[in-house]
Design an enzyme around this catalytic site. Sequence first.
Site, PDB file in Angstrom:
ATOM      1  N   LYS A  10       0.879  -1.191   0.028  1.00  0.00           N
ATOM      2  CA  LYS A  10      -0.075   0.100   0.125  1.00  0.00           C
ATOM      3  C   LYS A  10       0.872   1.162   0.012  1.00  0.00           C
ATOM      4  O   LYS A  10       1.921   1.189   0.251  1.00  0.00           O
ATOM      5  CB  LYS A  10      -0.854  -0.229   1.199  1.00  0.00           C
ATOM      6  N   GLU A  32      -9.852 -10.108  -7.734  1.00  0.00           N
ATOM      7  CA  GLU A  32      -8.856  -9.337  -7.614  1.00  0.00           C
ATOM      8  C   GLU A  32      -7.712  -9.201  -8.653  1.00  0.00           C
ATOM      9  O   GLU A  32      -7.354  -8.227  -9.044  1.00  0.00           O
ATOM     10  CB  GLU A  32      -8.180  -9.205  -6.222  1.00  0.00           C
ATOM     11  N   ASN A  39      -2.297   0.253   6.514  1.00  0.00           N
ATOM     12  CA  ASN A  39      -1.806  -1.242   7.017  1.00  0.00           C
ATOM     13  C   ASN A  39      -0.627  -1.882   6.094  1.00  0.00           C
ATOM     14  O   ASN A  39      -0.764  -3.102   6.343  1.00  0.00           O
ATOM     15  CB  ASN A  39      -2.855  -1.737   7.752  1.00  0.00           C
ATOM     16  N   TYR A  58     -12.432  -2.034  -4.123  1.00  0.00           N
ATOM     17  CA  TYR A  58     -13.133  -2.072  -2.968  1.00  0.00           C
ATOM     18  C   TYR A  58     -14.667  -2.018  -2.672  1.00  0.00           C
ATOM     19  O   TYR A  58     -15.074  -1.637  -1.750  1.00  0.00           O
ATOM     20  CB  TYR A  58     -12.447  -1.062  -1.857  1.00  0.00           C
ATOM     21  N   HIS A  69      -2.229  -5.589   1.374  1.00  0.00           N
ATOM     22  CA  HIS A  69      -3.482  -6.208   1.461  1.00  0.00           C
ATOM     23  C   HIS A  69      -3.280  -7.718   0.842  1.00  0.00           C
ATOM     24  O   HIS A  69      -2.321  -8.060  -0.016  1.00  0.00           O
ATOM     25  CB  HIS A  69      -4.184  -5.345  -0.038  1.00  0.00           C
TER      26      HIS A  69
HETATM   27  P1  CMP Z   1      -7.464  -4.588   3.323  1.00  0.00           P
HETATM   28  O1  CMP Z   1      -6.927  -5.856   3.541  1.00  0.00           O
HETATM   29  O2  CMP Z   1      -6.906  -3.891   2.129  1.00  0.00           O
HETATM   30  O3  CMP Z   1      -9.137  -4.560   3.206  1.00  0.00           O
HETATM   31  C1  CMP Z   1     -10.072  -3.487   3.423  1.00  0.00           C
HETATM   32  C2  CMP Z   1      -9.237  -2.419   4.171  1.00  0.00           C
HETATM   33  O4  CMP Z   1     -10.057  -1.269   4.824  1.00  0.00           O
HETATM   34  C3  CMP Z   1      -8.312  -2.838   5.102  1.00  0.00           C
HETATM   35  O5  CMP Z   1      -7.043  -3.543   4.470  1.00  0.00           O
HETATM   36  C4  CMP Z   1      -7.767  -1.459   6.016  1.00  0.00           C
HETATM   37  O6  CMP Z   1      -6.730  -0.945   5.232  1.00  0.00           O
HETATM   38  C5  CMP Z   1      -9.079  -0.893   5.669  1.00  0.00           C
HETATM   39  N1  CMP Z   1      -9.781  -0.827   7.006  1.00  0.00           N
HETATM   40  C6  CMP Z   1     -10.520  -2.176   7.530  1.00  0.00           C
HETATM   41  N2  CMP Z   1     -11.221  -1.840   8.611  1.00  0.00           N
HETATM   42  C7  CMP Z   1     -10.906  -0.440   8.885  1.00  0.00           C
HETATM   43  C8  CMP Z   1     -11.473   0.417   9.656  1.00  0.00           C
HETATM   44  N3  CMP Z   1     -11.884   0.114  10.982  1.00  0.00           N
HETATM   45  N4  CMP Z   1     -10.917   1.987   9.620  1.00  0.00           N
HETATM   46  C9  CMP Z   1     -10.210   2.362   8.634  1.00  0.00           C
HETATM   47  N5  CMP Z   1      -9.881   1.343   7.537  1.00  0.00           N
HETATM   48  C10 CMP Z   1     -10.014   0.214   7.968  1.00  0.00           C
END
Ligand code: CMP
Length: 138
Positions: A10, A127, A113, A50, A116
């Site tokens: 990311k 995806e 984070n 998403y 993904h």
């Molecule tokens: P990802 O695995 O890419 O799938 C959805 C993404 O949404 C997740 O990783 C985070 O980057 C984001 N995400 C999930 N939960 C939250 C949350 N409570 N607040 C903000 N971002 C979130």
Amino acid sequence: MSQRTFSIIKPDAVRKGFTGAILAEIEKAGFQIVSIKKQSISKKEAEGFYAVHSARPFFDSLTTFMSSGPIVLMVLEKENAIADLRNLMGATNPANAEEGTIRKKFAGSIEENAIHGSDAPETAAFEIGYWFAGHELV
Ligand code: CMP
């Protein structure tokens, strides 16, 4: 049986210069890189990717973040790739991620984070097809 999954490094991790370190973790864990590309994506592309999260309160912020800078898109392959990558990544919220996981080492927050990974075979197929043409998978 060998399985494919889809992963993104990311924008937060790319910005911080963690691309190489994350790729090293992935290869060390036994994944083959089937395809890889670095690019910036539009907010519209992030919204399509998403779409399953479109009703969530964090959808606008998440898609703004994902289109905020270059990302690295990858198709990875190994036995049990989907579950193994998710174990290697650690919990969505890095505060809950186990020692040694990618998110524990490189992620800053639940949204930013670092990485993904697809959560199921159907999502992996969607995806991979969303970002890669068949001729890009080698
Ligand atoms: P990802 O695995 O890419 O799938 C959805 C993404 O949404 C997740 O990783 C985070 O980057 C984001 N995400 C999930 N939960 C939250 C949350 N409570 N607040 C903000 N971002 C979130």
